[in-house]
Motif scaffolding. Structure first.
Motif, PDB file in Angstrom:
ATOM      1  N   UNK A 244       0.846  -1.203   0.000  1.00  0.00           N
ATOM      2  CA  UNK A 244       0.000   0.000   0.000  1.00  0.00           C
ATOM      3  C   UNK A 244       0.878   1.248   0.000  1.00  0.00           C
ATOM      4  N   UNK A 245       1.902   1.228   0.834  1.00  0.00           N
ATOM      5  CA  UNK A 245       2.820   2.371   0.913  1.00  0.00           C
ATOM      6  C   UNK A 245       3.477   2.615  -0.438  1.00  0.00           C
ATOM      7  N   UNK A 246       3.862   1.541  -1.111  1.00  0.00           N
ATOM      8  CA  UNK A 246       4.481   1.696  -2.434  1.00  0.00           C
ATOM      9  C   UNK A 246       3.508   2.355  -3.400  1.00  0.00           C
ATOM     10  N   UNK A 247       2.228   1.970  -3.309  1.00  0.00           N
ATOM     11  CA  UNK A 247       1.222   2.572  -4.179  1.00  0.00           C
ATOM     12  C   UNK A 247       0.987   4.041  -3.895  1.00  0.00           C
ATOM     13  N   UNK A 248       1.156   4.435  -2.621  1.00  0.00           N
ATOM     14  CA  UNK A 248       1.015   5.863  -2.268  1.00  0.00           C
ATOM     15  C   UNK A 248       2.147   6.670  -2.898  1.00  0.00           C
ATOM     16  N   UNK A 258      -5.958   5.260   7.369  1.00  0.00           N
ATOM     17  CA  UNK A 258      -7.084   4.403   6.991  1.00  0.00           C
ATOM     18  C   UNK A 258      -7.521   4.681   5.564  1.00  0.00           C
ATOM     19  N   UNK A 259      -7.461   5.947   5.176  1.00  0.00           N
ATOM     20  CA  UNK A 259      -7.847   6.316   3.802  1.00  0.00           C
ATOM     21  C   UNK A 259      -6.930   5.648   2.779  1.00  0.00           C
ATOM     22  N   UNK A 260      -5.652   5.493   3.135  1.00  0.00           N
ATOM     23  CA  UNK A 260      -4.714   4.818   2.231  1.00  0.00           C
ATOM     24  C   UNK A 260      -5.084   3.347   2.078  1.00  0.00           C
ATOM     25  N   UNK A 261      -5.495   2.722   3.187  1.00  0.00           N
ATOM     26  CA  UNK A 261      -5.852   1.310   3.155  1.00  0.00           C
ATOM     27  C   UNK A 261      -7.144   1.067   2.378  1.00  0.00           C
ATOM     28  N   UNK A 262      -7.993   2.087   2.311  1.00  0.00           N
ATOM     29  CA  UNK A 262      -9.269   1.955   1.603  1.00  0.00           C
ATOM     30  C   UNK A 262      -9.178   2.370   0.138  1.00  0.00           C
ATOM     31  N   UNK A 263      -8.157   3.162  -0.195  1.00  0.00           N
ATOM     32  CA  UNK A 263      -8.015   3.648  -1.570  1.00  0.00           C
ATOM     33  C   UNK A 263      -7.575   2.500  -2.483  1.00  0.00           C
ATOM     34  N   UNK A 264      -8.354   2.228  -3.495  1.00  0.00           N
ATOM     35  CA  UNK A 264      -8.054   1.091  -4.378  1.00  0.00           C
ATOM     36  C   UNK A 264      -7.012   1.494  -5.414  1.00  0.00           C
ATOM     37  N   UNK A 265      -5.834   0.909  -5.285  1.00  0.00           N
ATOM     38  CA  UNK A 265      -4.770   1.082  -6.281  1.00  0.00           C
ATOM     39  C   UNK A 265      -4.280  -0.307  -6.670  1.00  0.00           C
ATOM     40  N   UNK A 266      -3.517  -0.441  -7.759  1.00  0.00           N
ATOM     41  CA  UNK A 266      -2.997  -1.759  -8.144  1.00  0.00           C
ATOM     42  C   UNK A 266      -2.105  -2.380  -7.071  1.00  0.00           C
ATOM     43  N   UNK A 267      -1.617  -1.556  -6.132  1.00  0.00           N
ATOM     44  CA  UNK A 267      -0.713  -2.056  -5.099  1.00  0.00           C
ATOM     45  C   UNK A 267      -1.401  -2.235  -3.745  1.00  0.00           C
ATOM     46  N   UNK A 274      -4.312 -11.401  -4.900  1.00  0.00           N
ATOM     47  CA  UNK A 274      -3.103 -11.751  -5.628  1.00  0.00           C
ATOM     48  C   UNK A 274      -1.942 -10.816  -5.350  1.00  0.00           C
ATOM     49  N   UNK A 275      -0.907 -10.986  -6.153  1.00  0.00           N
ATOM     50  CA  UNK A 275       0.291 -10.165  -6.023  1.00  0.00           C
ATOM     51  C   UNK A 275       0.092  -8.801  -6.674  1.00  0.00           C
ATOM     52  N   UNK A 276       0.817  -7.781  -6.219  1.00  0.00           N
ATOM     53  CA  UNK A 276       0.794  -6.501  -6.924  1.00  0.00           C
ATOM     54  C   UNK A 276       1.435  -6.665  -8.301  1.00  0.00           C
ATOM     55  N   UNK A 277       1.297  -5.682  -9.178  1.00  0.00           N
ATOM     56  CA  UNK A 277       1.762  -5.852 -10.568  1.00  0.00           C
ATOM     57  C   UNK A 277       3.277  -5.867 -10.740  1.00  0.00           C
TER      58      UNK A 277
END
Length: 331
Positions: A244-248, A258-267, A274-277
């Motif tokens: 998640x941190x990498x996606x931020x 919490x907003x970061x954990x809820x934000x849908x990103x590929x990471x 599954x695994x991140x891309x």
């Protein structure tokens, strides 16, 4: 007859004087503009060209005399390219010996396990002994030059301490790190354990990068890998903060919200299965081995104890009790 003898004696005297003068010059200190003086002999340089490069760097050696000394010592074609350094007091004879022996100076750069490509690049960009050929190139352009498809270098450069000829290209250093990672990943993949959920080497590299970022203590690597492998095999989400941190990205300020954990990103492995891309960091040898040789066991959860180690749990109830104990100060 006497005239001939006198002429021969004069010639021998002159030859002796010239030999003595040449020996004195060959062993006399060269004038340097600074000490030490760094210089570089480019690949394919002739001795004449090498002398010009040394003089441009501030080594005030007499070109013709050095050329004659090299020819006399059969060193004219034996000089080696590279970066060199000489100190006050060096003589022409010592200089030639250094060039023919290839006593080059080397730069050193340590690239750390768990760093991202962005961190690696910043370290390389600041290194004074590298030639910065990658300056101005995007990650996609660098990847293309190194022969990496997909345009991403994350995960592909092996963390290590690299020695290199000063003023080598940063692209050459990255190419070395890439080859090292490919060799080590291939070796671990060939000997991988059975039943792993990876479709290819790249997915194993992705997992190794997650294990690298999630492990606080070396002894826990294989168990951390086991948790994530078990989750993938059961179809559970990985739910790991480092992805998640990498996606931020650069917006991350050290606090995962919490907003970061809820934000849908590929990471976001809380919102996606599954695994991140891509990998999220550069994994070291131990993380590669752990990802491809996880510890046996059926743990599905772990939580940091606060001392660098982790508590592993088989069930959600066990995990919640561990979280309460180690993260919330409960009994």
């Amino acid at each position: 007859m006497r005239l001939l003898i006198r002429s021969l004696l004069l010639i021998f005297a002159l030859l002796g004087a010239l030999t003595a003068a040449a020996w004195w010059w060959a062993n006399a200190p060269i004038t340097l503009r600074a000490s030490p003086t760094d210089f570089r002999i480019t690949s394919g340089s002739s001795l004449r060209s090498a002398v010009s490069q040394m003089r441009e760097a501030g080594i005030e050696v007499e070109p013709q005399l050095l050329l004659l000394l090299a020819r006399f010592g059969k060193a004219e074609k034996a000089i080696k390219a590279g970066s060199y350094a000489v100190n006050q007091g060096v003589t022409p004879l010592q200089l030639l010996d250094k060039l023919t022996r290839g006593e080059v100076t080397q730069g050193e750069l340590t690239l750390v396990e768990g760093w991202t490509f962005r961190q690696w690049r910043a370290r390389m960009d600041r290194h004074p002994d590298l030639r910065h050929d990658a300056a101005g190139l995007s990650e996609q352009e660098i990847a293309a030059r190194l022969g990496i498809s997909g345009g991403r270098l994350e995960g592909w450069l092996f963390p290590d301490t690299y020695l290199f000829d000063k003023q080598s290209s940063d692209l050459d250093l990255m190419a070395r790190a890439l080859r090292a990672m490919q060799r080590k990943l291939d070796a671990e993949w060939t000997q991988r354990a059975q039943g792993l959920p990876y479709r290819n080497r790249y997915e194993a590299l992705i997992m190794a990068s997650i294990v690298e970022k999630e492990t606080g203590r070396a002894a826990d690597r294989e168990r951390v890998a086991s948790v994530f492998v078990n989750r993938l095999n059961l179809g559970m989400r990985l739910q790991t903060d480092p992805t998640v941190i990498y996606g931020v990205g650069e917006r991350f300020d050290g606090n995962l919200r919490k907003a970061d954990l809820l934000a849908d990103t590929p990471y976001n492995t809380y919102t996606r299965s599954g695994l991140p891309p891509t990998p999220i960091a550069m994994p070291g040898q131990a993380a590669l081995r752990a990802a491809l040789h996880p510890a046996p066991g059926d743990a599905l959860y772990f939580v940091a104890r606060g001392d660098g180690s982790s508590e592993f749990s088989r069930t959600l109830d066990e995990h919640n009790r561990a979280v309460n104990r180690y993260q919330r100060g409960g009994k």
